[in-house]
Write a protein that holds these residues in place. Structure first.
Motif, PDB file in Angstrom:
ATOM      1  N   THR A 144       0.803  -1.071   0.054  1.00 27.69           N
ATOM      2  CA  THR A 144       0.019  -0.138  -0.168  1.00 27.69           C
ATOM      3  C   THR A 144       0.751   1.344   0.040  1.00 27.69           C
ATOM      4  N   ILE A 145       1.951   1.249   0.869  1.00 29.98           N
ATOM      5  CA  ILE A 145       2.884   2.391   0.912  1.00 29.98           C
ATOM      6  C   ILE A 145       3.581   2.564  -0.429  1.00 29.98           C
ATOM      7  N   LEU A 146       4.085   1.435  -1.245  1.00 28.10           N
ATOM      8  CA  LEU A 146       4.618   1.632  -2.411  1.00 28.10           C
ATOM      9  C   LEU A 146       3.722   2.131  -3.553  1.00 28.10           C
ATOM     10  N   LEU A 147       2.231   1.635  -3.493  1.00 29.27           N
ATOM     11  CA  LEU A 147       1.230   2.341  -4.296  1.00 29.27           C
ATOM     12  C   LEU A 147       1.198   3.888  -4.164  1.00 29.27           C
ATOM     13  N   ALA A 148       1.004   4.305  -2.757  1.00 30.11           N
ATOM     14  CA  ALA A 148       1.178   5.480  -2.551  1.00 30.11           C
ATOM     15  C   ALA A 148       2.211   6.422  -3.314  1.00 30.11           C
ATOM     16  N   ALA A 149       3.307   5.744  -2.934  1.00 33.31           N
ATOM     17  CA  ALA A 149       4.759   6.577  -3.222  1.00 33.31           C
ATOM     18  C   ALA A 149       4.874   6.559  -4.822  1.00 33.31           C
ATOM     19  N   GLY A 150       4.261   5.296  -5.626  1.00 31.29           N
ATOM     20  CA  GLY A 150       4.099   5.438  -6.994  1.00 31.29           C
ATOM     21  C   GLY A 150       3.214   6.394  -7.567  1.00 31.29           C
ATOM     22  N   LEU A 151       1.930   6.662  -6.914  1.00 30.55           N
ATOM     23  CA  LEU A 151       1.059   7.649  -7.350  1.00 30.55           C
ATOM     24  C   LEU A 151       1.681   8.919  -7.149  1.00 30.55           C
ATOM     25  N   GLY A 152       2.425   9.214  -6.088  1.00 26.69           N
ATOM     26  CA  GLY A 152       2.930  10.465  -6.033  1.00 26.69           C
ATOM     27  C   GLY A 152       4.083  10.750  -6.951  1.00 26.69           C
ATOM     28  N   VAL A 153       4.778   9.818  -7.217  1.00 30.48           N
ATOM     29  CA  VAL A 153       5.938   9.985  -8.422  1.00 30.48           C
ATOM     30  C   VAL A 153       5.126  10.352  -9.750  1.00 30.48           C
ATOM     31  N   ALA A 154       3.973   9.380  -9.742  1.00 30.58           N
ATOM     32  CA  ALA A 154       3.377   9.765 -11.308  1.00 30.58           C
ATOM     33  C   ALA A 154       2.746  11.222 -11.294  1.00 30.58           C
ATOM     34  N   VAL A 155       2.214  11.545 -10.416  1.00 35.99           N
ATOM     35  CA  VAL A 155       1.587  13.089 -10.377  1.00 35.99           C
ATOM     36  C   VAL A 155       2.708  14.059 -10.575  1.00 35.99           C
ATOM     37  N   TYR A 156       3.777  13.804  -9.643  1.00 34.48           N
ATOM     38  CA  TYR A 156       4.709  14.827  -9.668  1.00 34.48           C
ATOM     39  C   TYR A 156       5.391  14.916 -11.127  1.00 34.48           C
ATOM     40  N   GLY A 157       5.716  13.577 -11.868  1.00 33.93           N
ATOM     41  CA  GLY A 157       6.066  13.636 -13.298  1.00 33.93           C
ATOM     42  C   GLY A 157       5.291  14.165 -14.118  1.00 33.93           C
ATOM     43  N   HIS A 158       3.676  14.167 -13.906  1.00 33.60           N
ATOM     44  CA  HIS A 158       2.786  14.520 -14.789  1.00 33.60           C
ATOM     45  C   HIS A 158       2.796  16.114 -14.883  1.00 33.60           C
ATOM     46  N   GLU A 159       3.121  16.601 -13.589  1.00 31.94           N
ATOM     47  CA  GLU A 159       3.185  18.092 -13.497  1.00 31.94           C
ATOM     48  C   GLU A 159       4.169  18.868 -13.856  1.00 31.94           C
ATOM     49  N   ARG A 160       5.481  18.093 -13.512  1.00 30.71           N
ATOM     50  CA  ARG A 160       6.808  18.871 -13.843  1.00 30.71           C
ATOM     51  C   ARG A 160       7.390  18.506 -15.075  1.00 30.71           C
ATOM     52  N   LEU A 161       7.183  17.255 -15.742  1.00 29.74           N
ATOM     53  CA  LEU A 161       7.820  17.014 -17.199  1.00 29.74           C
ATOM     54  C   LEU A 161       7.047  17.667 -18.065  1.00 29.74           C
ATOM     55  N   GLU A 162       7.652  18.058 -19.059  1.00 26.90           N
ATOM     56  CA  GLU A 162       7.249  18.694 -20.162  1.00 26.90           C
ATOM     57  C   GLU A 162       6.688  18.092 -21.388  1.00 26.90           C
ATOM     58  N   ARG A 163       7.481  16.737 -21.641  1.00 21.20           N
ATOM     59  CA  ARG A 163       7.201  15.851 -22.828  1.00 21.20           C
ATOM     60  C   ARG A 163       6.250  14.661 -22.463  1.00 21.20           C
ATOM     61  N   ASP A 164       5.191  14.393 -23.329  1.00 20.41           N
ATOM     62  CA  ASP A 164       4.215  13.393 -23.126  1.00 20.41           C
ATOM     63  C   ASP A 164       5.076  11.831 -22.680  1.00 20.41           C
ATOM     64  N   ARG A 165       6.000  11.819 -23.319  1.00 17.37           N
ATOM     65  CA  ARG A 165       6.576  10.582 -23.266  1.00 17.37           C
ATOM     66  C   ARG A 165       7.136  10.320 -22.084  1.00 17.37           C
ATOM     67  N   PHE A 166       7.877  11.274 -21.475  1.00 19.12           N
ATOM     68  CA  PHE A 166       8.440  11.208 -19.924  1.00 19.12           C
ATOM     69  C   PHE A 166       7.322  11.216 -18.833  1.00 19.12           C
ATOM     70  N   ARG A 167       6.074  11.955 -19.377  1.00 15.76           N
ATOM     71  CA  ARG A 167       5.062  12.038 -18.313  1.00 15.76           C
ATOM     72  C   ARG A 167       4.737  10.479 -18.063  1.00 15.76           C
ATOM     73  N   TYR A 168       4.318   9.589 -19.207  1.00 16.46           N
ATOM     74  CA  TYR A 168       3.841   8.125 -19.114  1.00 16.46           C
ATOM     75  C   TYR A 168       4.930   7.628 -18.336  1.00 16.46           C
ATOM     76  N   LEU A 169       6.074   7.860 -18.478  1.00 13.42           N
ATOM     77  CA  LEU A 169       7.135   7.043 -17.448  1.00 13.42           C
ATOM     78  C   LEU A 169       6.894   7.277 -16.217  1.00 13.42           C
ATOM     79  N   ALA A 170       6.427   8.339 -16.023  1.00 13.53           N
ATOM     80  CA  ALA A 170       6.142   8.565 -14.528  1.00 13.53           C
ATOM     81  C   ALA A 170       5.190   7.655 -13.711  1.00 13.53           C
ATOM     82  N   TYR A 171       4.635   6.990 -14.591  1.00 12.11           N
ATOM     83  CA  TYR A 171       3.475   6.148 -14.155  1.00 12.11           C
ATOM     84  C   TYR A 171       4.040   4.569 -14.114  1.00 12.11           C
ATOM     85  N   VAL A 172       5.172   4.498 -14.390  1.00 14.03           N
ATOM     86  CA  VAL A 172       5.510   3.217 -14.395  1.00 14.03           C
ATOM     87  C   VAL A 172       5.833   2.634 -12.888  1.00 14.03           C
TER      88      VAL A 172
END
Length: 308
Positions: free
Chosen positions: A206-234
């Motif tokens: 559960t903690i890993l899921l929460a951390a992963g979701l946080g990384v995904a949101v951070y990447g979605h907001e901070r990264l400019e290129r879509d290909r890198f945004r998608y990588l944030a959800y990995v």
């Protein structure tokens, strides 16, 4: 629920959801630690329950666990303005109450039937067993004590803390779905049934899921290129895949699969009926129905068997 947020549309910004997911993970971590503290303190003061004094040990441990959790929940809902459904079900809610009681029992019966047809004993799934010709009174005492602890803890954790938290930031349907997801990850196993308190492995997931979701949101907001945004959800996708794989790997049979589906369905039924009735009694009835049905099958139909 009756909050304006839950009745509106989900927020387009995913950050509140990620934050709330982190809050929920922290709550579950606190519950895990509180459970350990209570058990270790009780053992130090009263001795190991296996050496005798099971009833006293169980009453003290369960009472402290529930009391501490309820006290925390009261402070939490007051501090964060979380809506709690304290009303009784109305006459219009009777179909939902019936569903909360009957669906878990029916799914347990179906799982037992499939297990009988495929050679899988139900006690192998619940990991509980009783002796042949068991004395009724000890069984009632143990079962009653377990229910008196498990049902309130499940209701407070799943509906008051988890569902109440998500309902602050998402719409009704999303709140029900997220509650089912978190409960499925933290409190459901392929064997053994519902856990009122997550074990270390489920808490870590559960903690890993929460951390992963946080990384995904951070990447979605901070990264400019879509290909890198998608990588944030990995990271989130990898953790989710590992959780699913671990559950599937433990199933081993059609009956085992139905057993897992039953537990997950009960979390969904509890969340949905609570959302629609605004009464904590309805999800409590769902959890009670499942736990009682599990026990009735093991005691009434499989006494004297131990199949694991």
């Amino acid at each position: 629920m009756s909050t304006s947020t839950s009745e509106g549309t989900p927020p387009k910004n995913p950050t509140p959801i990620a934050v709330e997911f982190g809050v929920v993970a922290a709550i579950l971590a606190g519950l895990y630690m509180w459970n350990r503290i209570v058990r270790e303190t009780t053992t130090a003061l009263l001795g190991d329950a296996s050496a005798g004094g099971f009833l006293v040990n169980g009453l003290v441990t369960g009472g402290l666990l529930v009391a501490g959790l309820v006290g925390f929940a009261a402070a939490y809902v007051s501090a964060r303005d979380v809506e709690v459904g304290r009303s009784l079900p109305s006459r219009a809610d009777l179909p939902l109450v019936a569903a909360a009681v009957l669906v878990p029992a029916a799914l347990v019966g179906l799982t037992k039937l499939v297990g009988t047809l495929t050679g899988v004993h139900y006690n192998a799934l619940t990991r509980t067993a009783v002796a042949a010709d068991p004395a009724l009174r000890p069984i009632l005492v143990v079962t009653g004590l377990g229910l008196a602890v498990s049902v309130p803890v499940l209701v407070v954790v799943c509906q008051v803390l988890v569902q109440g938290s998500f309902d602050r930031v998402v719409g009704r349907n999303a709140g029900v779905g997220l509650t089912t997801l978190v409960a499925g990850v933290a409190l459901l196993g392929a064997t053994g049934g519902l856990d009122a308190v997550p074990d270390r492995g489920k808490l870590f997931a559960t903690i890993l899921l929460a951390a992963g979701l946080g990384v995904a949101v951070y990447g979605h907001e901070r990264l400019e290129r879509d290909r890198f945004r998608y990588l944030a959800y990995v990271p989130t996708a990898v953790v989710a895949a590992l959780v699913v794989f671990s559950v599937v790997a433990e199933i081993g049979s059609v009956a085992g699969g139905l057993f897992v589906v039953t537990q997950l369905a009960v979390f969904a039924v509890a969340a949905y009926t609570y959302d629609r009735t605004e009464s904590l009694l309805v999800p409590a009835a769902a959890y009670l129905s499942l736990l009682v049905a599990n026990r009735l099958v093991v005691v009434g139909l499989e006494a004297g068997m131990q199949s694991w």
